[in-house]
Design a protein around this motif. Structure first.
Motif, PDB file in Angstrom:
ATOM      1  N   GLY A 349       0.814  -1.205   0.000  1.00 56.02           N
ATOM      2  CA  GLY A 349       0.000   0.000   0.000  1.00 56.02           C
ATOM      3  C   GLY A 349       0.847   1.255   0.000  1.00 56.02           C
ATOM      4  O   GLY A 349       2.078   1.200   0.153  1.00 56.02           O
ATOM      5  N   THR A 350       0.202   2.397  -0.166  1.00 57.96           N
ATOM      6  CA  THR A 350       0.913   3.674  -0.202  1.00 57.96           C
ATOM      7  C   THR A 350       1.654   3.937   1.100  1.00 57.96           C
ATOM      8  O   THR A 350       2.787   4.420   1.098  1.00 57.96           O
ATOM      9  CB  THR A 350      -0.077   4.819  -0.481  1.00 57.96           C
ATOM     10  N   MET A 351       1.011   3.621   2.223  1.00 60.81           N
ATOM     11  CA  MET A 351       1.648   3.867   3.510  1.00 60.81           C
ATOM     12  C   MET A 351       2.966   3.116   3.622  1.00 60.81           C
ATOM     13  O   MET A 351       3.981   3.670   4.056  1.00 60.81           O
ATOM     14  CB  MET A 351       0.708   3.452   4.650  1.00 60.81           C
ATOM     15  N   GLU A 352       2.977   1.846   3.221  1.00 57.56           N
ATOM     16  CA  GLU A 352       4.199   1.046   3.312  1.00 57.56           C
ATOM     17  C   GLU A 352       5.291   1.588   2.395  1.00 57.56           C
ATOM     18  O   GLU A 352       6.475   1.641   2.769  1.00 57.56           O
ATOM     19  CB  GLU A 352       3.903  -0.418   2.968  1.00 57.56           C
ATOM     20  N   ALA A 353       4.911   2.006   1.182  1.00 56.48           N
ATOM     21  CA  ALA A 353       5.895   2.568   0.256  1.00 56.48           C
ATOM     22  C   ALA A 353       6.521   3.836   0.831  1.00 56.48           C
ATOM     23  O   ALA A 353       7.749   4.035   0.767  1.00 56.48           O
ATOM     24  CB  ALA A 353       5.240   2.861  -1.090  1.00 56.48           C
ATOM     25  N   GLU A 354       5.694   4.693   1.406  1.00 55.19           N
ATOM     26  CA  GLU A 354       6.196   5.932   2.009  1.00 55.19           C
ATOM     27  C   GLU A 354       7.048   5.634   3.241  1.00 55.19           C
ATOM     28  O   GLU A 354       8.051   6.315   3.501  1.00 55.19           O
ATOM     29  CB  GLU A 354       5.013   6.826   2.404  1.00 55.19           C
ATOM     30  N   TYR A 355       6.675   4.623   3.987  1.00 58.46           N
ATOM     31  CA  TYR A 355       7.406   4.254   5.201  1.00 58.46           C
ATOM     32  C   TYR A 355       8.800   3.745   4.855  1.00 58.46           C
ATOM     33  O   TYR A 355       9.783   4.040   5.549  1.00 58.46           O
ATOM     34  CB  TYR A 355       6.620   3.188   5.949  1.00 58.46           C
ATOM     35  N   ILE A 356       8.905   2.974   3.775  1.00 58.48           N
ATOM     36  CA  ILE A 356      10.209   2.469   3.328  1.00 58.48           C
ATOM     37  C   ILE A 356      11.083   3.629   2.846  1.00 58.48           C
ATOM     38  O   ILE A 356      12.282   3.687   3.140  1.00 58.48           O
ATOM     39  CB  ILE A 356      10.012   1.420   2.216  1.00 58.48           C
ATOM     40  N   ALA A 357      10.487   4.560   2.103  1.00 55.88           N
ATOM     41  CA  ALA A 357      11.244   5.738   1.646  1.00 55.88           C
ATOM     42  C   ALA A 357      11.724   6.562   2.837  1.00 55.88           C
ATOM     43  O   ALA A 357      12.846   7.088   2.834  1.00 55.88           O
ATOM     44  CB  ALA A 357      10.369   6.597   0.726  1.00 55.88           C
ATOM     45  N   LEU A 358      10.883   6.669   3.860  1.00 51.56           N
ATOM     46  CA  LEU A 358      11.264   7.393   5.068  1.00 51.56           C
ATOM     47  C   LEU A 358      12.475   6.733   5.724  1.00 51.56           C
ATOM     48  O   LEU A 358      13.416   7.417   6.158  1.00 51.56           O
ATOM     49  CB  LEU A 358      10.083   7.438   6.037  1.00 51.56           C
ATOM     50  N   ALA A 359      12.471   5.402   5.799  1.00 57.48           N
ATOM     51  CA  ALA A 359      13.591   4.674   6.399  1.00 57.48           C
ATOM     52  C   ALA A 359      14.884   4.914   5.624  1.00 57.48           C
ATOM     53  O   ALA A 359      15.952   5.100   6.220  1.00 57.48           O
ATOM     54  CB  ALA A 359      13.274   3.181   6.447  1.00 57.48           C
ATOM     55  N   ASP A 360      14.789   4.917   4.290  1.00 57.07           N
ATOM     56  CA  ASP A 360      15.983   5.197   3.478  1.00 57.07           C
ATOM     57  C   ASP A 360      16.511   6.591   3.757  1.00 57.07           C
ATOM     58  O   ASP A 360      17.733   6.812   3.843  1.00 57.07           O
ATOM     59  CB  ASP A 360      15.654   5.049   1.991  1.00 57.07           C
ATOM     60  N   GLY A 361      15.610   7.563   3.905  1.00 57.51           N
ATOM     61  CA  GLY A 361      16.025   8.925   4.216  1.00 57.51           C
ATOM     62  C   GLY A 361      16.670   9.033   5.584  1.00 57.51           C
ATOM     63  O   GLY A 361      17.629   9.791   5.774  1.00 57.51           O
ATOM     64  N   VAL A 362      16.152   8.274   6.552  1.00 60.97           N
ATOM     65  CA  VAL A 362      16.739   8.280   7.900  1.00 60.97           C
ATOM     66  C   VAL A 362      18.179   7.780   7.860  1.00 60.97           C
ATOM     67  O   VAL A 362      19.076   8.350   8.491  1.00 60.97           O
ATOM     68  CB  VAL A 362      15.892   7.416   8.858  1.00 60.97           C
ATOM     69  N   LEU A 363      18.418   6.720   7.093  1.00 64.74           N
ATOM     70  CA  LEU A 363      19.768   6.168   6.993  1.00 64.74           C
ATOM     71  C   LEU A 363      20.737   7.164   6.365  1.00 64.74           C
ATOM     72  O   LEU A 363      21.866   7.342   6.841  1.00 64.74           O
ATOM     73  CB  LEU A 363      19.747   4.873   6.175  1.00 64.74           C
ATOM     74  N   TYR A 367      24.018   9.136   7.967  1.00 67.05           N
ATOM     75  CA  TYR A 367      25.341   9.171   7.323  1.00 67.05           C
ATOM     76  C   TYR A 367      25.884  10.597   7.272  1.00 67.05           C
ATOM     77  O   TYR A 367      27.040  10.859   7.631  1.00 67.05           O
ATOM     78  CB  TYR A 367      25.222   8.581   5.915  1.00 67.05           C
ATOM     79  N   VAL A 368      25.047  11.535   6.848  1.00 64.60           N
ATOM     80  CA  VAL A 368      25.470  12.931   6.762  1.00 64.60           C
ATOM     81  C   VAL A 368      25.775  13.481   8.149  1.00 64.60           C
ATOM     82  O   VAL A 368      26.741  14.224   8.342  1.00 64.60           O
ATOM     83  CB  VAL A 368      24.396  13.776   6.043  1.00 64.60           C
ATOM     84  N   ARG A 369      24.963  13.098   9.115  1.00 67.17           N
ATOM     85  CA  ARG A 369      25.189  13.555  10.494  1.00 67.17           C
ATOM     86  C   ARG A 369      26.554  13.093  11.004  1.00 67.17           C
ATOM     87  O   ARG A 369      27.295  13.857  11.629  1.00 67.17           O
ATOM     88  CB  ARG A 369      24.078  13.028  11.391  1.00 67.17           C
ATOM     89  N   MET A 370      26.899  11.844  10.727  1.00 68.18           N
ATOM     90  CA  MET A 370      28.195  11.311  11.161  1.00 68.18           C
ATOM     91  C   MET A 370      29.346  12.029  10.469  1.00 68.18           C
ATOM     92  O   MET A 370      30.405  12.280  11.070  1.00 68.18           O
ATOM     93  CB  MET A 370      28.245   9.808  10.903  1.00 68.18           C
ATOM     94  N   LEU A 371      29.155  12.376   9.203  1.00 66.71           N
ATOM     95  CA  LEU A 371      30.179  13.149   8.492  1.00 66.71           C
ATOM     96  C   LEU A 371      30.403  14.495   9.172  1.00 66.71           C
ATOM     97  O   LEU A 371      31.551  14.919   9.383  1.00 66.71           O
ATOM     98  CB  LEU A 371      29.757  13.377   7.042  1.00 66.71           C
ATOM     99  N   LEU A 372      29.319  15.169   9.487  1.00 62.93           N
ATOM    100  CA  LEU A 372      29.418  16.481  10.118  1.00 62.93           C
ATOM    101  C   LEU A 372      30.078  16.394  11.491  1.00 62.93           C
ATOM    102  O   LEU A 372      30.830  17.289  11.890  1.00 62.93           O
ATOM    103  CB  LEU A 372      28.032  17.113  10.226  1.00 62.93           C
TER     104      LEU A 372
END
Length: 460
Positions: A349-363, A367-372
Motif C-alpha cells: 500500500g501507499t503507507m508502506e511505500a512511504e514508510y520504506i522511503a522514510l527509512a531510506d532517508g533516515v539512513l 550518514y550525513v550527520r556522522m560526516l558532520l
C-alpha cells in the motif's frame, strides 16, 4: 606501462579495490566549508601510481633496449607500482594514507577518503577530500593551507595549490566571503549534447521525462531484427553519460536516469526516445548548476541544521508492481545528498511505500550527520524529516495497526524518534520537494521543486 592483463589472481595480485570520495561526502564538505568561510584549494599529485609500494612479488620483462648487453636475458623485480598493474590504484591509496597519517591528518571512518586535522583546542582546521590523485582542501587560514601544501610537496610532485575551480570534472565557483557555491558540469553536458547529435538547432523540453511516465519491458526488442537494430544505438553510453551528471550536480535528472538504467541489457526504441528527451532537457538547461547559500547554516546555538525530505510513488513499475522512493538531505539549506530507486520489495500500500522511503532517508540523514560530526560540528537535534503521508508518520511514531508486511529493518525511523535523533513532520504534497525524486512531474511543479533543490541557471 606494465602488462597488467597478464597478472594472475592470488599470484601477483589479490586486492585491487581503491576508494574515492563519495559524492554526498564531497558536497557535504563543500557546504560545510562554505558555511565556515574556509579557504578551498585543489591539488593534483603527478605520477601518483608510481609512488605506491608493492606487497606482492612481481617480475616484469624489461622494455626494449632498456638493459645493457651484460644484463640481456634478465627480468626486473618491481619494488613500486607502475601504471597498468591491477593493484596500482590500491597501492597509491595506501601510500597516501600512510603519508596523511604521518602529517597529522585523521581518516574518517564514515568515508575513507575524507581526512581532517584538529588543532590543540579540538577544532577542525582542515578537511581534505581525496579522489585518486586529486585532493580538495578546506582550511580555516592561509597558514593551514600552506602547511598541507608544504607537507605534500616534501614527498610528492604536484600541481595546483590555487583556489578551487574544477574538481573531478565539476566546475566549482566557491565564494568563502559570501558563503556561496555553484557546482556545474556545463562542459560535460555540452559534450554529451554534441556526441549524441543534438548540437545544432533542435527541439528542447522543459522536463526530463513526461509526467508520470514509466518505461516498461513491453517496449524491449523481441525479434532478432529488433535486437540487431538497437545494437547500433549507443544507449548505454547515453545512460552512463547522463547518470554521471545526475549523480553529482543535477538531481533534477535522477528519476529519468533511473528509468533509463533499468533497460541497459535490452533497450528498445521507446527507451531510446526517453533518453533523447533527457538530452533535449539538458540542452535547454545546459548552464544550470547546483547552488548553495550557506549563510544561514547554523541555529542560534551554533549547531548546524540538517533536514531530510522523503517521498514515494506507489506501485509505479508496470512490470513488477514495485514502488519508487527517493529522498533529499540538506545541510544548512544546501542539498548535499539525494537518491531515487525502485524499492526492493513490493509494498502492499501507499503507507508502506512511504514508510520504506522514510527509512531510506533516515539512513542517509544519519550518514550525513556522522560526516558532520567528523568535521567537528554539533548537529541540531532532532533532525527534521519531512513526509507527506500521515499514515506513514503515524506508523513511524507508534506501533499502530497495519504495516504487517514491513521488514523490521524499515522500523529504523521509529527507533530514531524514540532516541530523540529525528522528528518526523507532515508536509503538504505540493511543497514536498522529494516528489521530484519519485516520479516525473509536469512543468510547473517540476520547476518549483528543481528551484527548491537549488538547481539554478545563475549564482544563488
Amino acid at each position: 606501462v606494465a602488462k597488467g592483463y597478464s597478472q594472475r589472481y592470488g599470484i601477483d595480485f589479490t586486492e585491487t579495490f581503491s576508494p574515492v570520495v563519495k559524492g554526498a561526502t564531497l558536497r557535504t564538505v563543500i557546504a560545510w566549508g562554505a558555511a565556515r568561510g574556509y579557504l578551498a584549494r585543489q591539488y593534483d599529485v603527478k605520477n601518483a601510481y608510481l609512488k605506491g609500494i608493492l606487497k606482492e612479488t612481481i617480475y616484469m620483462a624489461p622494455p626494449p633496449d632498456f638493459l645493457i648487453k651484460a644484463d640481456v636475458g634478465k627480468v626486473l623485480l618491481l619494488k613500486k607500482s607502475l601504471y597498468g598493474l591491477k593493484q596500482a590504484g590500491r597501492a597509491w591509496n595506501e601510500e597516501l594514507h600512510a603519508s596523511m597519517t604521518e602529517w597529522g591528518y585523521k581518516r574518517s571512518e564514515v568515508d575513507r577518503c575524507l581526512y581532517t586535522r584538529r588543532n590543540e583546542e579540538g577544532k577542525v582546521v582542515a578537511a581534505i577530500c581525496v579522489w585518486v590523485d586529486d585532493c580538495l582542501l578546506f582550511a580555516d587560514t592561509a597558514k593551514e593551507a600552506l602547511r598541507f601544501q608544504e607537507k605534500l610537496g616534501s614527498k610528492y610532485d604536484f600541481s595546483g595549490g590555487e583556489e578551487v575551480h574544477h574538481f573531478v570534472g565539476i566546475k566549482i565557483e566557491y565564494d568563502a566571503e559570501n558563503k556561496t557555491v555553484r557546482m556545474s558540469q556545463e562542459v560535460h553536458v555540452g559534450k554529451a549534447i554534441d556526441d549524441f547529435g543534438l548540437g545544432g538547432e533542435c527541439k528542447t523540453h522543459d522536463t526530463p521525462m513526461e509526467p508520470k511516465q514509466h518505461l516498461s519491458r513491453a517496449d524491449c526488442p523481441k525479434t532478432a531484427n529488433e535486437i540487431a537494430d538497437m545494437a547500433q544505438v549507443p544507449y548505454r553510453a547515453l545512460a552512463g553519460t547522463v547518470r554521471y551528471i545526475a549523480d553529482y550536480t543535477r538531481p533534477d535528472l535522477s528519476v529519468a536516469v533511473g528509468e533509463l538504467c533499468k533497460f541497459l541489457n535490452n533497450p528498445g526504441r521507446e527507451h531510446w526516445r526517453a533518453g533523447k528527451r533527457v538530452l533535449r532537457y539538458l540542452k535547454r538547461t545546459q548552464h544550470h548548476g547546483l547552488c548553495y547559500d550557506a549563510s544561514d547554516a547554523f541555529n542560534e546555538h551554533g549547531e548546524i541544521k540538517v533536514e531530510v525530505f522523503s517521498d514515494a510513488s506507489f506501485a509505479c513499475c508496470p512490470d513488477t508492481g514495485r514502488s519508487r522512493g527517493g529522498y533529499l538531505v540538506y545541510v544548512g539549506g544546501c542539498l548535499v545528498a539525494w537518491r531515487t530507486k525502485m524499492q526492493t520489495v513490493v509494498a502492499p500500500g501507499t503507507m508502506e511505500a512511504e514508510y520504506i522511503a522514510l527509512a531510506d532517508g533516515v539512513l542517509e540523514g544519519k550518514y550525513v550527520r556522522m560526516l558532520l560530526e567528523d568535521l567537528g560540528e554539533t548537529v541540531a537535534s532532532p533532525v527534521i524529516h519531512w513526509d507527506d503521508n500521515q499514515p506513514s508518520i503515524n506508523m513511524s511514531q507508534n506501533p499502530v495497526k497495519g504495516g504487517r508486511a514491513i521488514n523490521v529493518k524499515y522500523h529504523i525511523s521509529r527507533l530514531a524518534q524514540e532516541r530523540g535523533e529525528i522528528d518526523v513532520r507532515w508536509l503538504a504534497s505540493t511543497d514536498m520537494t522529494a516528489d521530484v525524486m519519485s516520479k516525473g512531474l509536469g512543468g510547473v511543479l517540476h520547476w518549483k521543486h528543481t528551484t527548491d533543490m537549488g538547481v539554478l541557471g545563475k549564482m544563488c
